[in-house]
Design a protein around this motif. Structure first.
Motif: not given
Length: 290
Positions: A134-135, A138, A142, A146, A182-183, A186-187, A189-190, A193
């Motif tokens: 995930m990092l 992102n 993302n 960021i 950003v949040l 990220a959510m 993408l999670w 994934y």
């Protein structure tokens, strides 16, 4: 024909007693043969009303019958209630550390269908691998947002650190908007994934490397709805940082002490568990997702 006058006579059915003959039938209660009978016999007690068939025990919850559970009656869950004690050869079912019922070891094996529950260590390593993935994801998708967030936050942080009173330093107005962008990315993408891959194979990259997979404990497929619920319980607490992070960590280690299916908190409502891949019956034996 001789007519017997009404009165008290020895009871033909029990010579030790006497009963009253009314001229046509024996009536009333018998009295001992050596006792002085009353003038009128005492009425016989009425017949007890028939007992209605007992209803099933309210403490027993029967799961839907399905061939996925094999032969015999469907598994049963004995709910904890006042006066209900743990039946023999059963395992407690715990929710939030509290025993809410019991299930037999035999029924546990029938529900699992030969599948072997994953060790908590396997789940932990799989989650760490997924976090690294995930990092990296992102950083690619993302990363620009960021970078923009850091361009706003870093000068503010330096100014607040050098000020006599950090509270006097004004927070940049665009910082909150950039943080939410950003949040949310990220959510998203999670979700992208984890949920589609779990729906298709029961595995993320981390679970695939560790040889484990997500399965349904019910005799139906996982489905989008249940996986969305599972992901929401795991992901959404992070939006309430820092308290949500504590809940997220607690969720991750819950399977260490959970019984009988080693579930994390986000497995509870959707009814899922994590097992070793390649064990038990094939998923094709289950109904399609609804």
């Amino acid at each position: 024909m001789t007519t017997i006058e009404p009165g008290w006579y020895p009871d033909p059915a029990d010579p030790a007693t006497q009963r009253y003959w009314d001229g046509g039938a024996w009536v009333g209660k018998p009295v001992p043969a050596d006792a002085e009978p009353p003038a009128e016999p005492e009425p016989v007690d009425p017949e007890p009303e028939p007992v209605e068939p007992s209803t099933p025990d309210a403490a027993i919850e029967t799961l839907p019958a399905d061939r996925s559970f094999g032969e015999g009656p469907p598994p049963r869950i004995v709910r904890r209630a006042p006066g209900v004690t743990q039946p023999p050869d059963t395992v407690p079912i715990r929710s939030l550390g509290i025993t809410v019922g019991w299930i037999t070891r035999h029924d546990i094996q029938r529900i699992l269908g030969g599948r072997v529950l994953a060790h908590p260590g396997q789940r932990l390593v799989a989650r760490l691998v997924d976090a690294v993935c995930m990092l990296a994801l992102n950083a690619v998708v993302n990363g620009y947002f960021i970078y923009q967030l850091l361009q706003t936050f870093w000068p503010y942080l330096l100014e607040a650190a050098s000020a006599a009173d950090p509270a006097d330093v004004q927070v940049p107005s665009r910082l909150s908007d950039q943080l939410w962008v950003v949040l949310l990315i990220a959510m998203g993408l999670w979700f992208a994934y984890e949920v589609p891959s779990t729906l298709n194979t029961g595995q993320t990259i981390g679970k695939r490397l560790m040889g484990i997979k997500v399965v349904s404990l019910a005799p139906v497929g996982l489905g989008w709805g249940r996986l969305l619920l599972r992901w929401s319980y795991a992901a959404l607490p992070l939006l309430c940082f820092p308290f949500g992070a504590i809940v997220w960590v607690l969720d991750g280690i819950w399977c260490i002490r959970d019984q009988p299916f080693r579930q994390c908190l986000h497995d509870k409502s959707p009814g899922t568990a994590v097992v070793e891949a390649g064990t038990g019956e094939p998923e094709s034996d289950k109904e399609p997702p609804r």
